[in-house]
Design a protein around this motif. Sequence first.
Motif, short mmCIF file in Angstrom:
data_model
loop_
_atom_site.label_atom_id
_atom_site.label_comp_id
_atom_site.label_asym_id
_atom_site.label_seq_id
_atom_site.Cartn_x
_atom_site.Cartn_y
_atom_site.Cartn_z
N LYS A 120 83.16 45.80 97.04
CA LYS A 120 83.43 45.63 98.76
C LYS A 120 81.75 45.01 99.07
O LYS A 120 82.49 43.60 100.00
CB LYS A 120 84.01 47.00 99.52
CG LYS A 120 83.57 47.15 100.77
CD LYS A 120 84.22 48.58 101.55
CE LYS A 120 83.59 48.09 102.96
NZ LYS A 120 84.01 49.52 103.13
N ARG A 121 81.01 45.09 98.45
CA ARG A 121 79.88 44.91 99.37
C ARG A 121 79.87 43.05 99.23
O ARG A 121 79.28 42.23 99.30
CB ARG A 121 78.48 45.09 98.82
CG ARG A 121 77.01 44.39 98.82
CD ARG A 121 75.69 44.91 97.87
NE ARG A 121 74.82 44.88 98.47
CZ ARG A 121 73.93 45.00 99.79
NH1 ARG A 121 74.10 46.16 100.36
NH2 ARG A 121 72.97 44.38 99.79
N ALA A 122 79.57 42.95 97.45
CA ALA A 122 79.71 41.69 96.94
C ALA A 122 81.27 40.58 97.71
O ALA A 122 80.62 39.41 97.84
CB ALA A 122 80.11 41.56 95.31
N GLY A 123 82.34 41.39 97.70
CA GLY A 123 83.26 40.68 98.89
C GLY A 123 82.84 39.82 100.11
O GLY A 123 83.38 38.62 100.72
N GLN A 133 76.40 34.37 101.17
CA GLN A 133 75.95 34.77 100.24
C GLN A 133 75.24 34.83 98.96
O GLN A 133 74.16 35.37 98.48
CB GLN A 133 75.23 36.60 100.74
CG GLN A 133 75.00 36.17 102.19
CD GLN A 133 74.66 38.01 102.93
OE1 GLN A 133 74.59 38.44 102.50
NE2 GLN A 133 74.02 38.06 104.53
N ASN A 134 76.09 35.11 98.09
CA ASN A 134 76.06 34.88 96.76
C ASN A 134 77.78 34.63 96.68
O ASN A 134 78.21 33.57 96.80
CB ASN A 134 76.26 36.12 96.23
CG ASN A 134 77.68 36.82 96.29
OD1 ASN A 134 78.41 36.19 96.88
ND2 ASN A 134 77.64 38.61 96.53
N LEU A 171 80.77 34.22 91.19
CA LEU A 171 81.43 34.64 89.87
C LEU A 171 80.75 36.14 90.41
O LEU A 171 81.12 36.99 89.14
CB LEU A 171 79.83 34.33 88.70
CG LEU A 171 79.56 34.37 87.66
CD1 LEU A 171 80.46 34.62 87.25
CD2 LEU A 171 78.24 34.02 87.12
N GLU A 172 79.70 36.92 91.02
CA GLU A 172 79.56 37.79 91.34
C GLU A 172 80.72 38.64 91.99
O GLU A 172 80.49 40.24 91.45
CB GLU A 172 78.42 37.73 92.73
CG GLU A 172 77.56 37.34 91.82
CD GLU A 172 76.27 38.14 91.44
OE1 GLU A 172 76.52 40.12 91.42
OE2 GLU A 172 75.27 37.50 90.34
N VAL A 173 81.26 38.40 92.51
CA VAL A 173 82.60 38.82 92.53
C VAL A 173 83.47 39.30 91.87
O VAL A 173 84.03 40.34 91.41
CB VAL A 173 83.27 38.15 93.59
CG1 VAL A 173 84.97 39.49 93.82
CG2 VAL A 173 82.20 37.75 94.91
N PHE A 223 68.62 45.38 93.76
CA PHE A 223 69.61 45.08 94.04
C PHE A 223 70.30 45.41 95.43
O PHE A 223 70.53 43.52 95.51
CB PHE A 223 71.29 45.62 92.93
CG PHE A 223 72.19 44.96 93.12
CD1 PHE A 223 72.33 44.25 92.45
CD2 PHE A 223 73.21 45.84 93.97
CE1 PHE A 223 73.70 43.06 92.17
CE2 PHE A 223 74.58 45.05 93.75
CZ PHE A 223 74.68 43.51 93.11
N ASN A 224 70.73 45.64 95.71
CA ASN A 224 70.93 45.45 97.42
C ASN A 224 70.10 44.30 98.76
O ASN A 224 69.68 43.86 99.25
CB ASN A 224 70.30 46.97 98.10
CG ASN A 224 71.38 47.53 97.91
OD1 ASN A 224 72.73 47.10 97.24
ND2 ASN A 224 71.45 49.53 97.82
N LEU A 225 68.11 44.42 97.91
CA LEU A 225 67.39 43.53 97.97
C LEU A 225 67.28 42.34 97.96
O LEU A 225 67.02 41.39 98.27
CB LEU A 225 65.28 43.66 98.37
CG LEU A 225 65.55 45.08 98.69
CD1 LEU A 225 64.75 45.90 98.37
CD2 LEU A 225 65.95 44.98 100.56
N GLY A 226 68.54 42.03 96.48
CA GLY A 226 68.41 40.23 95.91
C GLY A 226 67.47 40.19 95.11
O GLY A 226 67.58 39.42 94.79
N GLN A 227 66.87 41.23 94.12
CA GLN A 227 65.49 40.96 93.50
C GLN A 227 65.81 41.12 92.18
O GLN A 227 65.55 40.63 91.06
CB GLN A 227 64.28 42.11 93.75
CG GLN A 227 64.12 42.05 95.12
CD GLN A 227 62.84 43.43 95.34
OE1 GLN A 227 62.83 44.12 94.43
NE2 GLN A 227 62.14 43.47 96.75
#
Length: 445
Positions: A177-180, A187-188, A191-193, A395-399
Amino acid sequence: MKLTSIQFLVVGVFVLMLPFCATAQEEVLSKSEAIALTLENNYNIAVAGNTVEIAENNADLLNSNYLPSIFGLAGANYSVQDQQTDRDDGQSFELNDARSESYNASLNLEYTLFDGLGRLYNYKSLKENYNLSKLEARETIENTVLQLFSVYYEVARLTENVEILEQTLEISRNRVKRAGYQFDYGQNTKLEVLNAEVDVTNDSINLMNTRQLLQNTKRDLNVVLARNLQAGFAVDTNVTFIPKIQLESYIDLAQENNVRILQSESAITLSEYDIQSSKARFLPTVGLSGSYGWNESISPASAFFGGSTRQTTGWQGGLSLRWNLFDGGTSITQFKNAKIAKDNQELLKQQIELEVERDIANALGNYENLVDVFEIQEQNVITNKNNFERSKERFNLGQITSIEFRQAQINLINAQTNKNLAKYEAKFAELQLLQQIGQLLNIEF
Protein backbone atom coordinates in the motif's frame (compact mmCIF):
# COMPACT_ATOMS: atom_id res chain seq x y z
CA MET A 1 -3.35 -11.78 -15.94
CA LYS A 2 -1.06 -9.54 -13.94
CA LEU A 3 -2.38 -8.51 -10.52
CA THR A 4 -2.49 -4.83 -9.65
CA SER A 5 -1.43 -3.39 -6.30
CA ILE A 6 -5.05 -3.19 -5.15
CA GLN A 7 -5.61 -6.85 -6.10
CA PHE A 8 -2.54 -7.85 -4.10
CA LEU A 9 -3.96 -5.86 -1.21
CA VAL A 10 -7.28 -7.73 -1.43
CA VAL A 11 -5.50 -11.12 -1.57
CA GLY A 12 -3.44 -10.20 1.49
CA VAL A 13 -6.54 -9.13 3.43
CA PHE A 14 -8.36 -12.35 2.48
CA VAL A 15 -5.49 -14.59 3.52
CA LEU A 16 -5.02 -12.65 6.73
CA MET A 17 -8.69 -12.78 7.77
CA LEU A 18 -9.37 -16.39 6.80
CA PRO A 19 -8.19 -17.98 10.09
CA PHE A 20 -10.35 -15.68 12.19
CA CYS A 21 -13.44 -16.93 10.37
CA ALA A 22 -12.39 -20.57 10.74
CA THR A 23 -11.16 -20.63 14.34
CA ALA A 24 -13.15 -17.94 16.12
CA GLN A 25 -15.37 -20.52 17.84
CA GLU A 26 -12.63 -23.02 18.74
CA GLU A 27 -12.15 -23.72 22.44
CA VAL A 28 -8.74 -24.23 23.96
CA LEU A 29 -7.87 -27.86 24.58
CA SER A 30 -5.78 -27.70 27.76
CA LYS A 31 -2.96 -30.15 28.42
CA SER A 32 -4.83 -31.77 31.31
CA GLU A 33 -7.95 -32.16 29.16
CA ALA A 34 -5.86 -33.73 26.40
CA ILE A 35 -4.40 -36.24 28.85
CA ALA A 36 -7.86 -37.06 30.24
CA LEU A 37 -9.25 -37.66 26.75
CA THR A 38 -6.26 -39.82 25.85
CA LEU A 39 -6.57 -41.96 28.97
CA GLU A 40 -10.28 -42.36 28.33
CA ASN A 41 -10.33 -42.95 24.57
CA ASN A 42 -6.92 -44.05 23.26
CA TYR A 43 -7.11 -47.54 21.79
CA ASN A 44 -3.63 -48.68 22.89
CA ILE A 45 -4.38 -47.67 26.47
CA ALA A 46 -7.76 -49.44 26.30
CA VAL A 47 -6.06 -52.66 25.13
CA ALA A 48 -3.48 -52.35 27.91
CA GLY A 49 -6.28 -51.87 30.44
CA ASN A 50 -8.02 -55.02 29.23
CA THR A 51 -4.76 -56.94 29.53
CA VAL A 52 -4.43 -55.79 33.14
CA GLU A 53 -8.01 -56.88 33.80
CA ILE A 54 -7.26 -60.35 32.41
CA ALA A 55 -4.19 -60.61 34.66
CA GLU A 56 -6.28 -59.51 37.64
CA ASN A 57 -8.85 -62.21 36.90
CA ASN A 58 -6.09 -64.80 36.64
CA ALA A 59 -4.69 -63.74 40.04
CA ASP A 60 -8.04 -64.26 41.76
CA LEU A 61 -8.61 -66.99 44.35
CA LEU A 62 -10.97 -68.69 41.90
CA ASN A 63 -7.97 -69.44 39.67
CA SER A 64 -5.61 -70.50 42.47
CA ASN A 65 -6.46 -74.24 42.86
CA TYR A 66 -7.00 -73.56 46.56
CA LEU A 67 -10.72 -74.23 46.29
CA PRO A 68 -12.18 -77.74 46.05
CA SER A 69 -13.61 -79.22 42.89
CA ILE A 70 -17.25 -80.25 43.13
CA PHE A 71 -18.91 -82.11 40.29
CA GLY A 72 -21.85 -84.36 39.60
CA LEU A 73 -21.89 -87.72 37.83
CA ALA A 74 -24.80 -89.69 36.46
CA GLY A 75 -25.10 -92.76 34.31
CA ALA A 76 -27.44 -95.45 33.02
CA ASN A 77 -26.82 -98.90 31.51
CA TYR A 78 -29.31 -101.11 29.77
CA SER A 79 -28.70 -104.55 28.25
CA VAL A 80 -30.83 -107.32 26.68
CA GLN A 81 -29.32 -110.82 26.57
CA ASP A 82 -30.31 -114.42 25.86
CA GLN A 83 -29.07 -116.78 28.57
CA GLN A 84 -28.70 -120.59 28.63
CA THR A 85 -27.50 -122.39 31.76
CA ASP A 86 -26.68 -126.15 31.91
CA ARG A 87 -27.00 -127.58 35.41
CA ASP A 88 -25.05 -130.52 36.87
CA ASP A 89 -28.20 -132.62 37.13
CA GLY A 90 -28.57 -132.52 33.39
CA GLN A 91 -31.29 -129.95 33.28
CA SER A 92 -30.92 -126.71 31.31
CA PHE A 93 -32.39 -123.30 31.81
CA GLU A 94 -33.00 -120.78 29.04
CA LEU A 95 -33.93 -117.15 29.39
CA ASN A 96 -34.53 -115.04 26.33
CA ASP A 97 -34.57 -111.22 26.26
CA ALA A 98 -33.14 -110.95 29.77
CA ARG A 99 -33.07 -107.26 30.62
CA SER A 100 -30.50 -105.72 32.97
CA GLU A 101 -30.68 -102.09 34.07
CA SER A 102 -28.48 -99.94 36.27
CA TYR A 103 -28.66 -96.27 37.21
CA ASN A 104 -26.35 -94.10 39.25
CA ALA A 105 -25.96 -90.48 40.32
CA SER A 106 -23.50 -88.89 42.69
CA LEU A 107 -22.17 -85.58 43.95
CA ASN A 108 -18.40 -85.65 44.25
CA LEU A 109 -15.74 -83.50 45.90
CA GLU A 110 -12.01 -83.49 45.26
CA TYR A 111 -9.50 -81.36 47.12
CA THR A 112 -5.74 -81.21 47.22
CA LEU A 113 -4.60 -80.94 50.81
CA PHE A 114 -0.89 -80.61 50.02
CA ASP A 115 1.07 -80.48 46.78
CA GLY A 116 4.55 -79.59 47.97
CA LEU A 117 3.63 -75.86 48.08
CA GLY A 118 3.50 -75.76 44.29
CA ARG A 119 0.04 -74.27 44.32
CA LEU A 120 1.18 -71.54 46.75
CA TYR A 121 3.99 -70.37 44.47
CA ASN A 122 1.82 -70.66 41.38
CA TYR A 123 -0.68 -68.35 43.07
CA LYS A 124 2.11 -65.91 44.01
CA SER A 125 3.32 -66.07 40.42
CA LEU A 126 -0.16 -65.10 39.18
CA LYS A 127 -0.15 -62.15 41.59
CA GLU A 128 3.26 -61.05 40.33
CA ASN A 129 2.10 -61.42 36.73
CA TYR A 130 -0.72 -59.04 37.59
CA ASN A 131 1.84 -56.57 38.97
CA LEU A 132 3.95 -56.97 35.83
CA SER A 133 0.93 -56.36 33.60
CA LYS A 134 0.28 -53.09 35.46
CA LEU A 135 3.87 -52.04 34.85
CA GLU A 136 3.50 -52.88 31.15
CA ALA A 137 0.27 -50.88 31.03
CA ARG A 138 2.07 -47.97 32.71
CA GLU A 139 4.78 -48.15 30.05
CA THR A 140 2.10 -48.06 27.34
CA ILE A 141 0.49 -45.03 28.99
CA GLU A 142 3.85 -43.25 29.28
CA ASN A 143 4.65 -43.86 25.61
CA THR A 144 1.17 -42.70 24.61
CA VAL A 145 1.48 -39.52 26.70
CA LEU A 146 4.80 -38.79 25.01
CA GLN A 147 3.17 -39.36 21.63
CA LEU A 148 0.33 -37.06 22.68
CA PHE A 149 2.61 -34.18 23.61
CA SER A 150 4.83 -34.70 20.60
CA VAL A 151 1.78 -33.87 18.46
CA TYR A 152 0.27 -31.36 20.93
CA TYR A 153 3.43 -29.26 20.99
CA GLU A 154 3.73 -29.46 17.22
CA VAL A 155 0.20 -28.01 16.98
CA ALA A 156 1.25 -25.28 19.43
CA ARG A 157 4.40 -24.51 17.45
CA LEU A 158 2.53 -24.27 14.16
CA THR A 159 -0.15 -22.13 15.82
CA GLU A 160 2.46 -19.61 16.92
CA ASN A 161 4.14 -19.78 13.50
CA VAL A 162 0.80 -18.96 11.87
CA GLU A 163 0.50 -15.89 14.11
CA ILE A 164 4.02 -14.82 13.12
CA LEU A 165 3.30 -15.25 9.43
CA GLU A 166 0.00 -13.39 9.76
CA GLN A 167 1.86 -10.44 11.25
CA THR A 168 4.47 -10.72 8.51
CA LEU A 169 1.80 -10.68 5.84
CA GLU A 170 0.17 -7.65 7.43
CA ILE A 171 3.50 -5.79 7.31
CA SER A 172 4.06 -6.80 3.68
CA ARG A 173 0.52 -5.78 2.78
CA ASN A 174 1.04 -2.34 4.30
CA ARG A 175 4.30 -2.13 2.38
CA VAL A 176 2.45 -2.73 -0.91
CA LYS A 177 0.00 0.00 0.00
CA ARG A 178 2.78 2.44 0.92
CA ALA A 179 4.82 1.60 -2.20
CA GLY A 180 1.73 2.17 -4.34
CA TYR A 181 1.14 5.61 -2.87
CA GLN A 182 4.78 6.54 -3.25
CA PHE A 183 4.75 5.40 -6.87
CA ASP A 184 1.61 7.42 -7.57
CA TYR A 185 3.35 10.51 -6.22
CA GLY A 186 6.59 9.76 -8.05
CA GLN A 187 8.60 9.07 -4.90
CA ASN A 188 9.84 5.61 -6.03
CA THR A 189 9.94 3.35 -9.03
CA LYS A 190 7.64 0.59 -10.20
CA LEU A 191 10.34 -1.87 -9.08
CA GLU A 192 9.63 -1.07 -5.44
CA VAL A 193 5.95 -1.84 -5.97
CA LEU A 194 6.74 -5.11 -7.75
CA ASN A 195 9.15 -6.18 -5.00
CA ALA A 196 6.49 -5.52 -2.37
CA GLU A 197 3.89 -7.49 -4.36
CA VAL A 198 6.28 -10.45 -4.71
CA ASP A 199 6.85 -10.44 -0.96
CA VAL A 200 3.08 -10.43 -0.32
CA THR A 201 2.71 -13.42 -2.62
CA ASN A 202 5.50 -15.33 -0.91
CA ASP A 203 4.19 -14.49 2.56
CA SER A 204 0.67 -15.54 1.55
CA ILE A 205 1.89 -18.89 0.25
CA ASN A 206 3.98 -19.51 3.37
CA LEU A 207 0.98 -18.70 5.55
CA MET A 208 -1.35 -20.95 3.55
CA ASN A 209 1.10 -23.88 3.69
CA THR A 210 1.62 -23.46 7.42
CA ARG A 211 -2.13 -23.33 8.02
CA GLN A 212 -2.59 -26.53 6.03
CA LEU A 213 0.17 -28.22 7.99
CA LEU A 214 -1.50 -27.04 11.20
CA GLN A 215 -4.82 -28.61 10.16
CA ASN A 216 -3.09 -31.88 9.27
CA THR A 217 -1.33 -31.96 12.64
CA LYS A 218 -4.60 -31.27 14.46
CA ARG A 219 -6.06 -34.33 12.78
CA ASP A 220 -3.02 -36.30 13.96
CA LEU A 221 -3.78 -35.15 17.50
CA ASN A 222 -7.41 -36.20 17.16
CA VAL A 223 -6.20 -39.68 16.20
CA VAL A 224 -4.21 -39.89 19.44
CA LEU A 225 -7.29 -38.64 21.32
CA ALA A 226 -9.39 -41.24 19.43
CA ARG A 227 -12.14 -38.80 18.54
CA ASN A 228 -13.72 -37.21 15.47
CA LEU A 229 -10.96 -36.15 13.08
CA GLN A 230 -12.84 -32.95 12.22
CA ALA A 231 -13.17 -31.80 15.85
CA GLY A 232 -11.92 -28.23 16.05
CA PHE A 233 -9.83 -26.89 18.89
CA ALA A 234 -7.00 -24.57 19.85
CA VAL A 235 -4.11 -25.47 22.14
CA ASP A 236 -2.35 -23.88 25.07
CA THR A 237 0.95 -22.38 23.87
CA ASN A 238 2.24 -21.54 27.35
CA VAL A 239 5.25 -23.59 28.45
CA THR A 240 6.80 -23.75 31.91
CA PHE A 241 9.80 -25.82 32.94
CA ILE A 242 10.21 -27.83 36.13
CA PRO A 243 12.65 -26.21 38.59
CA LYS A 244 16.14 -27.67 38.51
CA ILE A 245 16.07 -28.61 42.21
CA GLN A 246 12.88 -30.61 41.72
CA LEU A 247 14.35 -32.42 38.71
CA GLU A 248 17.45 -33.34 40.69
CA SER A 249 15.31 -34.85 43.46
CA TYR A 250 13.50 -36.93 40.84
CA ILE A 251 16.77 -38.11 39.33
CA ASP A 252 17.99 -39.32 42.73
CA LEU A 253 15.03 -41.73 42.84
CA ALA A 254 15.25 -42.82 39.21
CA GLN A 255 16.44 -46.37 39.97
CA GLU A 256 13.38 -46.90 42.17
CA ASN A 257 10.85 -45.49 39.71
CA ASN A 258 12.02 -46.34 36.19
CA VAL A 259 9.46 -48.67 34.69
CA ARG A 260 12.00 -50.85 32.87
CA ILE A 261 13.93 -51.50 36.08
CA LEU A 262 10.70 -52.30 37.92
CA GLN A 263 9.75 -54.73 35.18
CA SER A 264 13.12 -56.48 35.44
CA GLU A 265 12.69 -56.82 39.21
CA SER A 266 9.25 -58.32 38.66
CA ALA A 267 10.72 -60.81 36.16
CA ILE A 268 13.32 -61.88 38.77
CA THR A 269 10.55 -62.43 41.33
CA LEU A 270 8.67 -64.59 38.83
CA SER A 271 11.84 -66.63 38.26
CA GLU A 272 12.16 -67.21 42.00
CA TYR A 273 8.59 -68.49 42.13
CA ASP A 274 9.33 -70.82 39.21
CA ILE A 275 12.24 -72.30 41.18
CA GLN A 276 10.02 -72.87 44.21
CA SER A 277 7.31 -74.42 42.04
CA SER A 278 9.81 -76.81 40.47
CA LYS A 279 10.99 -77.83 43.96
CA ALA A 280 7.43 -78.82 44.81
CA ARG A 281 7.64 -81.66 42.27
CA PHE A 282 10.04 -83.46 44.62
CA LEU A 283 7.45 -83.58 47.43
CA PRO A 284 4.34 -85.76 47.80
CA THR A 285 0.80 -84.75 46.93
CA VAL A 286 -1.98 -85.49 49.39
CA GLY A 287 -5.56 -85.43 48.16
CA LEU A 288 -9.00 -85.74 49.71
CA SER A 289 -12.05 -87.08 47.90
CA GLY A 290 -15.65 -87.64 48.88
CA SER A 291 -19.00 -88.37 47.28
CA TYR A 292 -22.64 -88.91 48.01
CA GLY A 293 -24.27 -91.28 45.55
CA TRP A 294 -27.35 -93.23 44.58
CA ASN A 295 -27.28 -96.50 42.65
CA GLU A 296 -30.04 -98.76 41.38
CA SER A 297 -29.65 -102.05 39.54
CA ILE A 298 -32.36 -104.28 38.07
CA SER A 299 -31.32 -107.91 37.39
CA PRO A 300 -33.31 -110.58 35.49
CA ALA A 301 -34.09 -114.05 36.83
CA SER A 302 -31.51 -116.80 36.36
CA ALA A 303 -31.23 -120.54 36.81
CA PHE A 304 -30.50 -120.16 40.47
CA PHE A 305 -32.00 -116.80 41.48
CA GLY A 306 -35.08 -114.85 40.77
CA GLY A 307 -35.01 -111.31 39.39
CA SER A 308 -34.17 -108.48 41.78
CA THR A 309 -34.01 -104.71 42.14
CA ARG A 310 -31.31 -103.22 44.32
CA GLN A 311 -30.87 -99.61 45.48
CA THR A 312 -28.01 -98.10 47.46
CA THR A 313 -27.37 -94.60 48.75
CA GLY A 314 -24.60 -93.27 50.95
CA TRP A 315 -21.44 -91.34 51.59
CA GLN A 316 -17.96 -92.25 50.54
CA GLY A 317 -14.67 -90.59 51.41
CA GLY A 318 -11.02 -91.22 50.79
CA LEU A 319 -7.52 -89.91 51.32
CA SER A 320 -4.79 -90.40 48.75
CA LEU A 321 -1.03 -89.84 48.63
CA ARG A 322 1.09 -89.71 45.51
CA TRP A 323 4.85 -89.33 45.56
CA ASN A 324 6.86 -89.43 42.39
CA LEU A 325 10.13 -90.89 43.63
CA PHE A 326 11.62 -90.68 40.15
CA ASP A 327 10.03 -89.32 36.96
CA GLY A 328 12.86 -89.98 34.56
CA GLY A 329 14.70 -86.77 35.47
CA THR A 330 12.10 -84.27 34.23
CA SER A 331 11.76 -82.56 37.62
CA ILE A 332 15.52 -82.27 38.05
CA THR A 333 15.91 -80.74 34.59
CA GLN A 334 13.08 -78.29 35.22
CA PHE A 335 14.63 -77.22 38.52
CA LYS A 336 18.05 -76.63 36.92
CA ASN A 337 16.55 -74.64 34.03
CA ALA A 338 14.52 -72.50 36.46
CA LYS A 339 17.73 -71.53 38.30
CA ILE A 340 19.45 -70.66 35.01
CA ALA A 341 16.43 -68.58 33.97
CA LYS A 342 16.69 -66.59 37.20
CA ASP A 343 20.41 -65.98 36.58
CA ASN A 344 19.51 -64.68 33.10
CA GLN A 345 16.94 -62.30 34.56
CA GLU A 346 19.47 -60.93 37.03
CA LEU A 347 21.97 -60.38 34.20
CA LEU A 348 19.27 -58.63 32.16
CA LYS A 349 18.48 -56.39 35.11
CA GLN A 350 22.14 -55.32 35.34
CA GLN A 351 22.10 -54.56 31.61
CA ILE A 352 18.86 -52.58 31.92
CA GLU A 353 20.20 -50.60 34.89
CA LEU A 354 23.26 -49.64 32.83
CA GLU A 355 21.10 -48.67 29.84
CA VAL A 356 18.73 -46.64 32.03
CA GLU A 357 21.67 -44.81 33.61
CA ARG A 358 22.91 -43.96 30.12
CA ASP A 359 19.46 -42.92 28.92
CA ILE A 360 18.96 -40.64 31.91
CA ALA A 361 22.36 -39.01 31.36
CA ASN A 362 21.61 -38.51 27.65
CA ALA A 363 18.10 -37.19 28.33
CA LEU A 364 19.40 -34.78 30.98
CA GLY A 365 22.17 -33.56 28.69
CA ASN A 366 19.76 -33.06 25.77
CA TYR A 367 17.30 -31.22 28.01
CA GLU A 368 19.89 -28.84 29.49
CA ASN A 369 21.35 -28.16 26.05
CA LEU A 370 17.96 -27.42 24.51
CA VAL A 371 17.01 -25.12 27.40
CA ASP A 372 20.24 -23.19 26.76
CA VAL A 373 19.43 -23.05 23.04
CA PHE A 374 15.96 -21.75 23.86
CA GLU A 375 17.36 -18.99 26.05
CA ILE A 376 19.78 -18.00 23.29
CA GLN A 377 16.95 -17.96 20.76
CA GLU A 378 14.89 -15.76 23.08
CA GLN A 379 17.72 -13.23 23.15
CA ASN A 380 18.11 -13.59 19.39
CA VAL A 381 14.45 -12.64 18.91
CA ILE A 382 14.96 -9.50 21.02
CA THR A 383 17.99 -8.57 18.95
CA ASN A 384 16.22 -9.14 15.64
CA LYS A 385 13.14 -7.22 16.81
CA ASN A 386 15.31 -4.23 17.60
CA ASN A 387 17.06 -4.60 14.26
CA PHE A 388 13.75 -4.85 12.42
CA GLU A 389 12.27 -1.79 14.15
CA ARG A 390 15.37 0.28 13.30
CA SER A 391 15.31 -1.02 9.73
CA LYS A 392 11.63 -0.15 9.48
CA GLU A 393 12.29 3.42 10.62
CA ARG A 394 15.17 3.82 8.20
CA PHE A 395 13.13 2.29 5.38
CA ASN A 396 10.29 4.72 6.02
CA LEU A 397 12.85 7.54 5.88
CA GLY A 398 14.27 6.15 2.63
CA GLN A 399 17.69 5.41 4.15
CA ILE A 400 17.73 1.69 3.22
CA THR A 401 16.38 -0.24 0.25
CA SER A 402 13.39 -2.56 0.24
CA ILE A 403 15.78 -5.50 -0.13
CA GLU A 404 17.57 -4.58 3.08
CA PHE A 405 14.23 -4.11 4.84
CA ARG A 406 13.03 -7.48 3.60
CA GLN A 407 16.19 -9.17 4.85
CA ALA A 408 15.63 -7.70 8.33
CA GLN A 409 12.05 -8.96 8.16
CA ILE A 410 13.15 -12.48 7.15
CA ASN A 411 15.77 -12.51 9.91
CA LEU A 412 13.06 -11.70 12.45
CA ILE A 413 10.75 -14.42 11.09
CA ASN A 414 13.54 -16.99 11.30
CA ALA A 415 14.46 -15.91 14.82
CA GLN A 416 10.84 -16.15 16.02
CA THR A 417 10.16 -19.55 14.44
CA ASN A 418 13.49 -20.90 15.69
CA LYS A 419 12.60 -19.72 19.18
CA ASN A 420 9.25 -21.53 18.96
CA LEU A 421 10.97 -24.71 17.79
CA ALA A 422 13.57 -24.50 20.58
CA LYS A 423 10.87 -23.91 23.22
CA TYR A 424 8.85 -27.00 22.36
CA GLU A 425 11.89 -29.18 21.74
CA ALA A 426 13.19 -28.27 25.21
CA LYS A 427 9.82 -29.02 26.83
CA PHE A 428 9.51 -32.35 25.03
CA ALA A 429 13.07 -33.23 26.08
CA GLU A 430 11.98 -32.53 29.66
CA LEU A 431 9.09 -34.98 29.27
CA GLN A 432 11.47 -37.62 27.89
CA LEU A 433 13.70 -37.09 30.92
CA LEU A 434 10.69 -37.42 33.23
CA GLN A 435 9.80 -40.73 31.59
CA GLN A 436 13.31 -42.07 32.13
CA ILE A 437 13.25 -41.16 35.83
CA GLY A 438 9.73 -42.55 36.27
CA GLN A 439 7.90 -39.30 37.00
CA LEU A 440 6.05 -38.59 33.76
CA LEU A 441 2.66 -39.63 35.16
CA ASN A 442 3.22 -37.91 38.53
CA ILE A 443 3.42 -34.29 37.40
CA GLU A 444 0.74 -31.75 36.64
CA PHE A 445 0.51 -30.34 33.13
